[in-house]
Motif scaffolding. Sequence first.
Motif: not given
Length: 241
Positions: A47-55
């Motif tokens: 999900p988006g929040y995980v992707v943003r955390n990775i970034l």
Amino acid sequence: ESASEKSFSNANLAVLEDVCAGSNVALVRSTLVNLVAIYTAIVKKAPGYVVRNILNAMIGICNSKTAANASRECAVQVTTAIMVHKPNDCANQSNEIVTLLTKLVKLTDLPLRIACIKALSGIIAGSGSKLADLHPEMLKLAVRFSADKSVEIRTAVADVMRLIAVNSVGFTTVPVDTVLAPATRGLEDETAVVQDAFASAVAAIFCEQVNAYVLSQEQAKVGAARGSSSKTPKKPAPLSQ
């Protein structure tokens, strides 16, 4: 790729981040390749929040003064995967990413510089004309390295030019001459694979010009058929030789 959502739990992501940062494992080439593949699989389904955390974690590694260049390269490749597969989740950080790439590409580490130029292609391919305001800056950065000693970098630069042309919306994001001139110079490169890459870029530039011209003509015809009330109809852009 077939794992459950537990694969991107906080605990697992923390382990991956440690490996990427080189905290507990020596980040050799084979490890880097596998790590990028794992992150890419996660990014595709997370999900988006995980992707943003990775970034944000990858940006942190790139900005770290103690990180090895291999770690930075890994982080840049993961960032590229994010911008290719989930650009909408991190669109508001695009400026920050391009600024970061501008800084990193100046370093002497060749694999890192190659990764940075390829990251530009990933950003453009993923977002297209949505990041039109960044096209001039990315083109300027690519042109700066169009005569680099590395064949891979010159080839990657040609790909950036090709993608900018394709996503320029009839060269409304960047003037055609700023793309065509450096791309044409690349046709004289001493390496065949680089010549081919720049030939592809030049072809894309002319194709976009022709498409824009044809579209403007079609719009003019539609306007006339609908009885456009404009006293000074917009003339189609002249098509040069």
